[in-house]
Design an enzyme around this catalytic site. Structure first.
Site, PDB file in Angstrom:
ATOM      1  CB  SER A 145     -27.262  68.121  21.200  1.00  0.00           C
ATOM      2  OG  SER A 145     -27.590  67.100  20.295  1.00  0.00           O
ATOM      3  CG  ASP A 288     -35.000  67.059  23.396  1.00  0.00           C
ATOM      4  OD1 ASP A 288     -35.157  66.834  22.180  1.00  0.00           O
ATOM      5  OD2 ASP A 288     -33.887  67.000  23.961  1.00  0.00           O
ATOM      6  CG  HIS A 321     -32.396  68.504  20.456  1.00  0.00           C
ATOM      7  ND1 HIS A 321     -32.225  67.689  21.564  1.00  0.00           N
ATOM      8  CD2 HIS A 321     -31.249  68.379  19.732  1.00  0.00           C
ATOM      9  CE1 HIS A 321     -31.042  67.116  21.516  1.00  0.00           C
ATOM     10  NE2 HIS A 321     -30.419  67.521  20.419  1.00  0.00           N
TER      11      HIS A 321
END
Length: 340
Positions: A145, A288, A321
């Protein structure tokens, strides 16, 4: 068991890319392993938006995926081989300079007067810190991320400093949903919450709002799916999500969401990819919603067009994620080979 050593690096008058400076800049860190005599075995691990540098340790509440199974003796990021450093980003609230820090000019917490910082500023401070330890190059930079964003920023900002970039559930542009208007509206929404007090909220008045925000994030990141796969009922899933949300809300400064969100929103290096000299491992997840694997071929094409050596790994996970940490086994082999 991996032994981590914690500390805080301090410097003065850090010039910021958006103007102004931090008269006192702090960077919290942890490290483990042995630094090679020639300094050639350093791996910098960088964290996501709403978590901190402890995401590499067991028990982390990392919504972007705890990496405790990827970092340690004999693991993909092998602490028997590498000197591993994990730092907390500028603007966060886990020890580095951010809205919760004391402004030396007023003696009170910065709150929403904390100066605007960028990913560029965090990377610059990371380099100053590493140089203070005698480090002159990095074997690799790795993170999920916002951590992957930091890795790409390192690649273009200091191309001669690193050999490898490991970018998980991330990319070289800010997510499209983080527009300027939306970020401004989000900031005003926080300021309107009860007990805000100029970014120095007290007595937990803003905690219920943060809990609801965290619940939304955990579901968006597929944490509910992960809990159901552990055998929890829907009722138990809701209870566990609430527990996680409360734990996070009690410790996270609300204006750090704005500060880090602005840094992510300002980020973008697609016009600088040709500066990257490092090899890149790009790991994206099918499920994601932030950086979907469907964008992988397009990102790879852009990197190769810029003459970047890139390898793309699709993580076939249901955990979105969270996939790089929760389903670490699904890309562990590729990560080991890349770091070999």
């Amino acid at each position: 068991m991996t032994k981590w050593i914690a500390g805080t690096f301090r410097t003065t008058d850090l010039v910021l890319s958006k103007g102004g400076k931090l008269p006192e800049a702090e960077l919290a860190y942890i490290h483990t392993g042995e630094l090679a005599a020639d300094g050639s075995n350093v791996v910098l691990v960088t964290h996501g938006y709403t978590t901190g540098h402890h995401f590499v340790m067991p028990g982390s509440l990392a919504a972007e995926g705890s990496w405790s199974e990827l970092v340690g003796p004999g693991r993909a990021i092998d602490t028997d081989r590498f000197f591993v450093v994990s730092t907390n980003a500028l603007g966060s609230c886990y020890g580095s300079s951010g809205p919760a820090s004391i402004d030396p000019t007023t003696g009170a917490a910065y709150g929403d007067s904390f100066p605007r910082v960028t990913i560029t500023d965090t990377v610059r401070l990371q380099r100053v810190f590493l140089e203070s330890m005698g480090v002159t190059s990095l074997y690799a930079i790795a993170g999920p991320s916002m951590g992957g964003i930091q890795a790409f920023q390192w690649g273009v900002q200091y191309p001669d400093w690193t050999d490898r970039l490991v970018v998980a559930v991330s990319g070289f542009e800010s997510p499209a949903r983080q527009g300027t208007t939306e970020r401004g509206a989000f900031a005003e929404k926080i300021r309107a919450e009860p007990g805000w007090d100029g970014g120095r909220p007290g007595k937990g008045a803003i905690v219920p709002w943060l809990v609801q925000l965290r619940l939304h994030t955990l579901r968006e990141y597929c944490m509910d799916e992960a809990l159901r796969d552990q055998g929890l009922s829907d009722e138990d899933v809701d209870a566990r999500l609430n527990e996680l949300a409360h734990q996070w809300a009690e410790g996270f400064h609300p204006w750090s969401l704005v500060s880090l969100g602005q840094a992510i929103g300002d980020y973008g290096v697609s016009d600088q990819l040709s500066r990257i000299k490092a090899r890149v491992l790009l790991a994206l997840c099918d499920n994601d919603r932030i950086f979907p694997a469907s964008r992988g071929p397009e990102l790879v094409h852009q990197l190769k067009a810029a003459d970047v050596n890139v390898r793309f790994v699709k993580i076939p996970s249901r955990y979105g994620h969270l996939a790089s940490g929760l389903d670490w086994q699904l890309w562990d082999r590729e990560l080991r080979e890349f770091l070999a």
